[in-house]
Design an enzyme around this catalytic site. Structure first.
Site, PDB file in Angstrom:
ATOM      1  N   TYR A 260      12.146 -24.867  -5.281  1.00 32.31           N
ATOM      2  CA  TYR A 260      11.168 -25.032  -6.361  1.00 32.31           C
ATOM      3  C   TYR A 260       9.743 -24.830  -5.845  1.00 32.31           C
ATOM      4  O   TYR A 260       9.518 -24.756  -4.642  1.00 32.31           O
ATOM      5  CB  TYR A 260      11.328 -26.396  -7.042  1.00 32.31           C
ATOM      6  CG  TYR A 260      10.710 -27.573  -6.318  1.00 32.31           C
ATOM      7  CD1 TYR A 260      11.338 -28.177  -5.237  1.00 32.31           C
ATOM      8  CD2 TYR A 260       9.473 -28.089  -6.729  1.00 32.31           C
ATOM      9  CE1 TYR A 260      10.762 -29.262  -4.586  1.00 32.31           C
ATOM     10  CE2 TYR A 260       8.897 -29.178  -6.085  1.00 32.31           C
ATOM     11  CZ  TYR A 260       9.546 -29.754  -5.015  1.00 32.31           C
ATOM     12  OH  TYR A 260       8.968 -30.820  -4.369  1.00 32.31           O
TER      13      TYR A 260
ATOM     14  N   ARG B 192       5.617 -18.019  -1.583  1.00 35.42           N
ATOM     15  CA  ARG B 192       6.347 -19.084  -0.865  1.00 35.42           C
ATOM     16  C   ARG B 192       7.721 -19.310  -1.498  1.00 35.42           C
ATOM     17  O   ARG B 192       8.705 -19.560  -0.796  1.00 35.42           O
ATOM     18  CB  ARG B 192       5.526 -20.371  -0.862  1.00 35.42           C
ATOM     19  CG  ARG B 192       6.145 -21.439   0.027  1.00 35.42           C
ATOM     20  CD  ARG B 192       5.211 -22.596   0.280  1.00 35.42           C
ATOM     21  NE  ARG B 192       4.971 -23.360  -0.932  1.00 35.42           N
ATOM     22  CZ  ARG B 192       4.095 -24.363  -1.018  1.00 35.42           C
ATOM     23  NH1 ARG B 192       3.367 -24.710   0.036  1.00 35.42           N
ATOM     24  NH2 ARG B 192       3.933 -25.023  -2.147  1.00 35.42           N
TER      25      ARG B 192
ATOM     26  N   LYS C 182      11.148 -25.046   0.475  1.00 31.27           N
ATOM     27  CA  LYS C 182      10.809 -26.071  -0.520  1.00 31.27           C
ATOM     28  C   LYS C 182      12.049 -26.242  -1.393  1.00 31.27           C
ATOM     29  O   LYS C 182      12.170 -25.642  -2.463  1.00 31.27           O
ATOM     30  CB  LYS C 182       9.580 -25.624  -1.323  1.00 31.27           C
ATOM     31  CG  LYS C 182       8.888 -26.781  -2.016  1.00 31.27           C
ATOM     32  CD  LYS C 182       7.458 -26.449  -2.339  1.00 31.27           C
ATOM     33  CE  LYS C 182       6.847 -27.495  -3.268  1.00 31.27           C
ATOM     34  NZ  LYS C 182       7.051 -28.880  -2.879  1.00 31.27           N
TER      35      LYS C 182
ATOM     36  N   GLU D  23       4.418 -34.804   7.991  1.00 31.03           N
ATOM     37  CA  GLU D  23       3.751 -34.710   6.691  1.00 31.03           C
ATOM     38  C   GLU D  23       4.178 -35.871   5.810  1.00 31.03           C
ATOM     39  O   GLU D  23       5.080 -36.635   6.167  1.00 31.03           O
ATOM     40  CB  GLU D  23       4.097 -33.379   6.024  1.00 31.03           C
ATOM     41  CG  GLU D  23       5.590 -33.211   5.777  1.00 31.03           C
ATOM     42  CD  GLU D  23       5.955 -31.838   5.237  1.00 31.03           C
ATOM     43  OE1 GLU D  23       5.101 -31.160   4.656  1.00 31.03           O
ATOM     44  OE2 GLU D  23       7.133 -31.446   5.397  1.00 31.03           O
TER      45      GLU D  23
HETATM   46  N1  PDD Z   1       4.525 -30.913  -2.988  1.00 33.63           N
HETATM   47  N2  PDD Z   1       4.615 -31.073   2.043  1.00 33.63           N
HETATM   48  C1  PDD Z   1       5.602 -31.337   1.160  1.00 33.63           C
HETATM   49  C2  PDD Z   1       6.876 -31.932   1.642  1.00 33.63           C
HETATM   50  C3  PDD Z   1       5.423 -31.031  -0.203  1.00 33.63           C
HETATM   51  O1  PDD Z   1       6.408 -31.275  -1.079  1.00 33.63           O
HETATM   52  C4  PDD Z   1       4.187 -30.462  -0.624  1.00 33.63           C
HETATM   53  C5  PDD Z   1       3.944 -30.103  -2.056  1.00 33.63           C
HETATM   54  C6  PDD Z   1       3.193 -30.226   0.329  1.00 33.63           C
HETATM   55  C7  PDD Z   1       1.863 -29.604  -0.050  1.00 33.63           C
HETATM   56  O2  PDD Z   1       2.001 -28.265  -0.434  1.00 33.63           O
HETATM   57  P1  PDD Z   1       0.956 -27.568  -1.436  1.00 33.63           P
HETATM   58  O3  PDD Z   1      -0.393 -27.807  -0.876  1.00 33.63           O
HETATM   59  O4  PDD Z   1       1.339 -26.134  -1.392  1.00 33.63           O
HETATM   60  O5  PDD Z   1       1.132 -28.213  -2.789  1.00 33.63           O
HETATM   61  C8  PDD Z   1       3.447 -30.533   1.649  1.00 33.63           C
HETATM   62  C9  PDD Z   1       4.385 -30.629  -4.390  1.00 33.63           C
HETATM   63  C10 PDD Z   1       3.052 -31.015  -4.919  1.00 33.63           C
HETATM   64  C11 PDD Z   1       5.556 -31.232  -5.121  1.00 33.63           C
HETATM   65  O6  PDD Z   1       6.566 -31.492  -4.485  1.00 33.63           O
HETATM   66  O7  PDD Z   1       5.494 -31.386  -6.337  1.00 33.63           O
END
Ligand code: PDD
Length: 286
Positions: free
Chosen positions: A31, A50, A148, A181
């Site tokens: 996703y 991505r 993701k 993270e």
């Molecule tokens: N999450 N690390 C993880 C594990 C994440 O799930 C996310 C994003 C990020 C940050 O990625 P970005 O800057 O591209 O949003 C880092 C989104 C917000 C979610 O799961 O809804």
């Protein structure tokens, strides 16, 4: 509310997915979360890039990028949304029980768009509370965090720890005890004036917000270090914040039992990030 399901917009009440969908049975899917500002989906192409990478890492064949992009815009339009949370989900699709991805037909494709609810201003003023989770981040050699994926139990277990300890977010370590993270965000801290963040090699999702923030910090003359850091490095730092698409740049007010100011650097980078969003929108004709 309307949902894009597979190839068309349907009312949310009719947006059903099979119990035999391998996304449901096995968490087999991927996703992306995006944010739309005044109808413009920020960094849509990068999110689609991505998504494509996640798909290729799990050997999932996606439709043309153009089709996905149009589906996102159709979903926003159908719901009359301009400032929105947008989620694209692809699962392996429906198939008999069994792990083999070839059991499934076409992937299931869903776009959800909802009105964006801003985080309360107090979060940005006081900062969030984070803990270090006992749950370790998935090994890169097991489920690479760069995917993701719908298989989110690793993050959910850490989130449960955060909730049980009255915190907003949990930062996970890797198997060697280095910072990785948060459950849905990337973590940053400022140490002796240097902006530090775990390197992709520590085993993280290379967040799009993280990347933009690193670029903005460098452009404003800050030194940025992507590396292997321990929890103590963060606890002894001057300032802590995290980043993601929805919260943008969010200060941390408490890490474990160490208090931090919602600091200057986070505020400055958040302002620069907002300018970046505005420049992007102007570039898209807003
Ligand atoms: N999450 N690390 C993880 C594990 C994440 O799930 C996310 C994003 C990020 C940050 O990625 P970005 O800057 O591209 O949003 C880092 C989104 C917000 C979610 O799961 O809804």
């Amino acid at each position: 509310m309307y949902i894009f399901l597979n190839n068309r917009i349907v009312p949310a009440s009719e947006a059903h997915v099979s119990v035999y969908d391998h996304g449901f049975l096995y968490g087999d899917g991927i996703y992306e979360t995006m944010r739309a500002y005044q109808g413009i989906v920020f960094m849509l192409r990068r999110h689609l890039g991505r998504l494509g990478r996640s798909a290729s890492l799990i050997r999932l064949r996606l439709p043309e990028e153009r089709f996905i992009e149009d589906a996102v815009h159709e979903t926003l339009a159908a719901n009359g949304l301009s400032d929105a949370y947008v989620r694209i989900t692809f699962s392996r699709g429906k198939g008999p029980i069994g792990l083999d991805p070839d059991l499934c037909g076409d992937p299931t494709f869903v776009v959800i768009a909802e009105r964006f609810r801003e985080y309360p201003a107090a979060c940005y003023e006081r900062g969030m509370k984070i803990i270090f989770a006992q749950t370790r981040r998935n090994l890169r050699d097991a489920i690479d965090p760069r995917i993701k994926s719908l298989n989110f139990l690793n993050n959910i277990l850490a989130k449960i720890e955060a909730k049980e300890r009255g915190a907003d977010e949990a930062v996970m370590l890797n198997s060697q005890g280095f910072l990785t993270e948060g459950t849905v965000c990337n973590i940053f801290f400022v140490s002796h004036g240097i902006l530090c963040t775990p390197s992709v090699d520590a085993g993280i999702l290379d967040g799009i917000t993280r990347d933009i923030v690193i670029g903005l910090a460098q452009k404003s003359g800050m030194e940025v270090k992507e590396g292997m850091f321990r929890p103590d490095d963060l606890l002894r730092s001057e300032e802590v914040f995290y980043t993601n698409t929805t919260a943008e740049v969010m200060p941390v007010g408490l890490a474990e039992d160490v208090a931090f100011e919602a600091g200057e650097i986070a505020r400055m980078l958040h302002t620069l990030y907002r300018e970046e969003v505005e420049a992007y929108m102007r570039g898209q004709g807003k």
